[in-house]
Structures are given as C-alpha cells and as structure tokens.
Scaffold this active site. Structure first.
Site, PDB file in Angstrom:
ATOM      1  CB  VAL A   1      -1.017   0.015   1.213  1.00 57.43           C
ATOM      2  CG1 VAL A   1      -1.648   1.485   1.478  1.00 57.43           C
ATOM      3  CG2 VAL A   1      -1.869  -1.068   1.108  1.00 57.43           C
ATOM      4  CG  ASP A   2       1.252   3.673  -3.640  1.00 59.55           C
ATOM      5  OD1 ASP A   2       0.002   3.588  -3.334  1.00 59.55           O
ATOM      6  OD2 ASP A   2       1.391   3.777  -4.637  1.00 59.55           O
TER       7      ASP A   2
END
Lengths: 303, 95
Positions: free
Chosen positions: B42-43
């Site tokens: 998850v960026d």
C-alpha cells in the site's frame, strides 16, 4: 505541496494577472481540496492526473463545494477520457485545460482547452506563444506531419543547461533546441500527439522516476541477481512502477523483503508498487534488457 | 448474531485492503499483522484512496494527521485507530 508540475509557469502567471494564491497546506484528498476551494472561492486550479482521478470518484457534494472553479489546468501524465468526461459532466462551468511540458523546456510547451478539443481529444494541444515544436528522426532531421519522432522544442523558456553537467547538457541541447526524450507527432494544424518516451522515465502520480536509479538499488539487495523496472499503466497513478527481479540460486526473497529493503534507500514515490520474480530478464539481440517485453514476461511467469 | 462496530471496521478494511493490495488478494488473506507497505504494497496514494473511501463509508471527517499512511505500520494499527475514532465519534453524537 509535494509536487512540481508546471507551477513555475502557472503560479507566476496567476500572480502576474493579479490573482491570489491559495496553497493546500497538507494532504490532497477530494475533501481537503474542496474545503480549500470553497473557503477561498478559488477560480483556477492546477493539478496532476491522480488528483483528477480522485476528484472524479468523489461524491456529488464535493462538486457543489468546488463550483467556483472556472479553469482546471492539468498535465504531467496521461488522464483517461472517462475521468475527463466525468469531471466535465459534473463541473460544466469549468474549462479543463490539458498541458504538456517538462522542466527543461521552461516548462510549458503546449496547451489544449478541452471545450475546443473536438476530434482532437487525446492530443496535448498546440504550442504556447513563443514555443516552437519539431518532430525529428534519430539522425536529427525534421519529419513530415503525422510521422512519429522525437519532440524537439525551442523557445525563451528552454533551459541554458544542467547545473555543472556539460555532458548531460550537450546530450539534449543543440543551438537552443531541446531534445525532450518524448516521442510524438504533429498534425497538419500543429496539434501535438504524444506517443511514448525514448528515456527510461516513469511518471507516477505526477512525479518523475528514472528507471535506472531504482534498478541500481534493486541489484544491491542481497539475493537479487538482476532486476529491471518499467512503467505499467495505472488508472490512478498514470503509471505504476513494476519491478521484475531475478533471484540468486538458493536465495529466498519475497516482495515484502524487497519493499522493506528499498524503503531504507529510496524516496517513497520511487518504490515499486508491483514486484514480480522471473527466471531471466528478456533481452534484445545485443544483450540489453528489452524493456518493452518486461510486462509480458512478468505476467507470464507470475501466472 | 449481531455484528459489533469493531467487526464491521475489520471486515471493511479487509475487503478494501484486499482490493488495493499489490497483488490484490482474497479478503481472508489480509491479516491484522500484515505490514501495510511491505506485505500489502500500500503506497501513499493507495492509502489516501482507502481513507477517502473509509470517510464516505462511515460518514466521518478524519483529522489530517490520520490520513498519513506513515502513521500506521500494520493492518491492526490502522483498524484499532479507526475503531477508536468511530467510538469517539459515536460518543459525541450520543452526548
């Protein structure tokens, strides 16, 4: 504000025209953006495609809050036509203005008002006053309209050179003409159509990432025999960074290990969103990594 | 059997994280011990997308600091913070 885009041009032009600037102090979300627009009754905004995509997905009350907007300027990567159509339908009084440029060019090269786009939807528009655009073959000759080649530009905003780097400057600048590293074509009316890149540049959520920089760090991870990255189309980011890795025999490495290791060495926007492990990287006849086939190989071996 | 607000939050995050994770997976494959960045990929943009949806799904306006992905390490951290947030919001409404 954590991104550059064309702010040098846009913000100076706005203030020169007597405008007042309001900068979003923290994180962009449709809500924080809408709160600021409604608080100052903003009439113009400059955003990158990821922001447009998030806005297009938000609820109708957000659109009521941003109804003061008359111009939305955007660029820095591809935007889907669906996103632009959704915004036009919900903000009919706002003009969408697509732009193309790069820092070395000053930065703005072209603009396109979306209301005038008509059959040229998908083009990035015509040269702004003072800019000249040519399309050239690999040997530097100007090619006829409709033919794809490198976009080479000149104008008052083009840089004088890279700071303390005459070799890099000489590679892109010749007699005031700047090689952009982008591929495209011009139609008979001077509209520019983008067609890819010559350089290994990935533009993710409006930020530039040089593939080689990420690859150097990937190869430095214990257990990695070889690695390459490429930009993969992504609805929200324009492109996402996809790392393709060959592991040394006997090494045990997961995508989580790779991300954890890179996180200590690279800025967060340079971290690969996707990680694939393959037995070998695709190569051209002369042994170079065949970047055009990386996605195909990654998809095949990832099953 | 009644579903507690905590269960609702956990189920919601499992389902949404399964979609934004890279590669995407089955909701049952999202564990509370998973590291958001390293295990799920998850960026910052995926995180903002997630929290925008969370605000809409639960009718909340989160403080700006709560929208920072760096604030949370694991799925469990995120779920417990948001559960606390919801409980607090409910108290205010009941008052």
């Amino acid at each position: 504000m954590s991104y550059g885009y064309c702010h040098t041009t846009q913000l100076i032009a706005e203030t020169d025209a007597g405008g007042t600037l309001a900068l979003l102090p923290g994180i962009f979300t449709p809500r924080t953006f809408a709160d600021l627009v409604s608080a100052v009754e903003a009439t113009t905004t400059t955003v990158v495609p990821s922001m447009l995509t998030l806005l297009a997905r938000s609820r109708w009350h957000t659109y009521e809050q941003v109804s003061s907007l008359r111009t939305i300027v955007f660029g820095g990567g591809p935007v889907s036509l669906e996103v632009l159509d959704a915004l036009r339908a919900r903000l009919p009084k706002a003009e969408l203005v697509q732009t193309y440029g790069q820092t070395e060019a000053g930065p703005r090269v072209t603009t396109l008002r979306w209301s005038d786009a008509g059959v040229r939807r998908g083009s990035v528009g015509r040269a702004v006053p003072g800019m000249r655009i040519t399309i050239r073959s690999p040997n530097g000759e100007v090619v006829p309209s409709g033919q794809i080649g490198e976009i080479v530009v000149s104008g008052p905003g083009v840089m004088s050179g890279y700071f303390n780097d005459p070799a890099a400057t000489a590679a892109v600048l010749n007699d005031g003409w700047l090689r952009t590293g982008d591929l495209g074509s011009l139609d008979d009316d001077g509209f520019l159509w983008l067609a890819g890149r010559l350089r290994n540049l990935i533009i993710t959520a409006g930020r530039n990432v040089i593939a080689e920089e990420v690859e150097v760090h990937l190869r430095g991870i214990p257990g990695v025999a070889d690695a390459a990255v490429f930009g993969e189309p992504d609805e929200l980011r324009g492109e996402r960074i996809h790392a393709v890795i060959v592991i040394r025999p006997g090494a045990d490495l997961t995508a989580a290990d790779v991300r954890a290791s890179l996180a200590t060495r690279l800025a967060s926007h340079k971290l690969p969103r996707c990680v694939s492990f393959v037995t070998d990287l695709p190569r051209t006849a002369n042994g170079k990594v065949d970047r055009a086939r990386l996605g195909q190989v990654a998809a095949k071996e990832s099953g | 059997m009644a579903t507690s607000p905590d269960d609702r939050v956990i189920a919601w995050f499992r389902e949404q994280l399964a979609k934004v994770a890279e590669p995407s997976r089955d909701p049952a494959g999202v564990r509370v011990t998973d590291n958001l960045r390293e295990d799920l990929g998850v960026d910052s943009l995926a995180f903002i997308e997630l929290m925008v949806d969370f605000e809409e799904a639960f009718g909340l306006r989160l403080d700006e600091g709560d929208l920072l992905g760096e604030r949370y390490c694991t799925v469990g951290d995120l779920v417990s913070h948001m559960t606390g947030y919801l409980a607090q919001a409910c108290e205010v409404v009941e008052d």
